[in-house]
Enzyme design. Structure first.
Site, mmCIF file in Angstrom:
data_model
loop_
_atom_site.group_PDB
_atom_site.id
_atom_site.type_symbol
_atom_site.label_atom_id
_atom_site.label_comp_id
_atom_site.label_asym_id
_atom_site.label_seq_id
_atom_site.Cartn_x
_atom_site.Cartn_y
_atom_site.Cartn_z
ATOM 1 N N ILE A 15 49.074 36.195 43.475
ATOM 2 C CA ILE A 15 49.018 36.610 44.883
ATOM 3 C C ILE A 15 49.289 38.103 45.053
ATOM 4 O O ILE A 15 49.422 38.572 46.187
ATOM 5 C CB ILE A 15 49.975 35.792 45.767
ATOM 6 C CG1 ILE A 15 51.429 35.971 45.319
ATOM 7 C CG2 ILE A 15 49.562 34.333 45.802
ATOM 8 C CD1 ILE A 15 52.436 35.428 46.318
ATOM 9 N N SER A 16 49.346 38.849 43.958
ATOM 10 C CA SER A 16 49.623 40.280 44.045
ATOM 11 C C SER A 16 48.357 41.064 44.376
ATOM 12 O O SER A 16 47.424 41.144 43.577
ATOM 13 C CB SER A 16 50.207 40.783 42.722
ATOM 14 O OG SER A 16 50.196 42.192 42.669
ATOM 15 N N LEU A 17 48.345 41.655 45.551
ATOM 16 C CA LEU A 17 47.212 42.479 45.994
ATOM 17 C C LEU A 17 46.895 43.580 44.996
ATOM 18 O O LEU A 17 45.744 43.760 44.588
ATOM 19 C CB LEU A 17 47.537 43.092 47.360
ATOM 20 C CG LEU A 17 46.657 44.259 47.812
ATOM 21 C CD1 LEU A 17 45.231 43.791 48.050
ATOM 22 C CD2 LEU A 17 47.249 44.922 49.054
ATOM 23 N N SER A 19 47.763 43.963 41.904
ATOM 24 C CA SER A 19 47.310 43.484 40.590
ATOM 25 C C SER A 19 45.806 43.244 40.621
ATOM 26 O O SER A 19 45.095 43.575 39.666
ATOM 27 C CB SER A 19 48.047 42.203 40.202
ATOM 28 O OG SER A 19 49.429 42.432 40.044
#
Length: 213
Positions: A15-17, A19
């Site tokens: 869920i890391s933008l 990343s």
């Protein structure tokens, strides 16, 4: 002196933008340097809490507004599809993380699955918490999705996911992505050029020291 293959520890969450925004560039860096990547999925919300950060919706309105500006800039710079308000964010990525860890334990190449998981959230409007979605993504990227799903509830995988999060907190991480090369931390996809230059130059590592309170 014998040259050794670069080894990069990669802390991220599905869920890391950021990343996702750096994912293709990171893959290219890995290919160019024939680097070994140690994939380390983490519970990003726990890392935020430990490092004094907040989930997006709990941040001040002005920070939320500026984040949207930055998203549009980086979408254009990277030339990638990117949704400003993805339908399934923030879905719980834990199941996908455990399937990933199971695949790693099998010795599988998981690089394309990792990118697909990130892209699922931020470009494809898919629910990364949905088992059928994860199975399909795994199958499409050379893995046995159903087998990984069946293994995903193993106690050892739950513990490994939590252990990686504790490790991230102990190493003073406060967000994602984080890349470690020779114990030197690089936070954020906009530091990938620095990581690239460090590998090329062979300069001594700059190691982060704890700050006494």
């Amino acid at each position: 002196m014998t040259e050794t293959r670069p080894r990069i520890e990669y802390y991220f969450s599905f869920i890391s933008l950021w990343s996702y925004i750096g994912s293709r560039v990171f893959q290219d860096l890995v290919r160019r340097h024939d680097a070994e990547v140690i994939f380390k999925p983490i519970n990003l919300l726990q890392v935020f809490a430990a490092g004094g950060g907040k989930p997006v919706k709990e941040r001040p309105p002005q920070r939320q507004a500026y984040r949207l500006v930055e998203m549009q800039r980086w979408r254009d710079i990277r030339g990638i599809p990117l949704l400003l308000h993805p339908k399934f964010y923030p879905a719980d990525p834990s199941l996908g993380h455990r399937m990933l860890l199971a695949a790693i334990a099998d010795g599988a190449d998981v690089s394309t699955f990792v990118h697909a998981g990130l892209k699922a959230v931020w470009a494809d409007e898919l629910n990364i918490a949905d088992p059928d979605t994860l199975v399909r993504l795994a199958d499409q990227n050379g893995l046995n999705g159903r087998a990984l799903l069946e293994r995903s509830d193993e106690a050892a995988l739950h513990e490994q996911e939590q252990a990686l999060t504790r490790e991230a907190i102990d190493r003073q991480l406060f967000g994602a992505p984080y890349y470690f090369y020779r114990d030197e931390p690089f936070w954020g996809q906009d530091r990938l050029d620095m990581l690239d230059n460090t590998i090329i130059s062979g300069r001594p590592a700059i190691v982060m020291e704890p700050i006494s309170q």
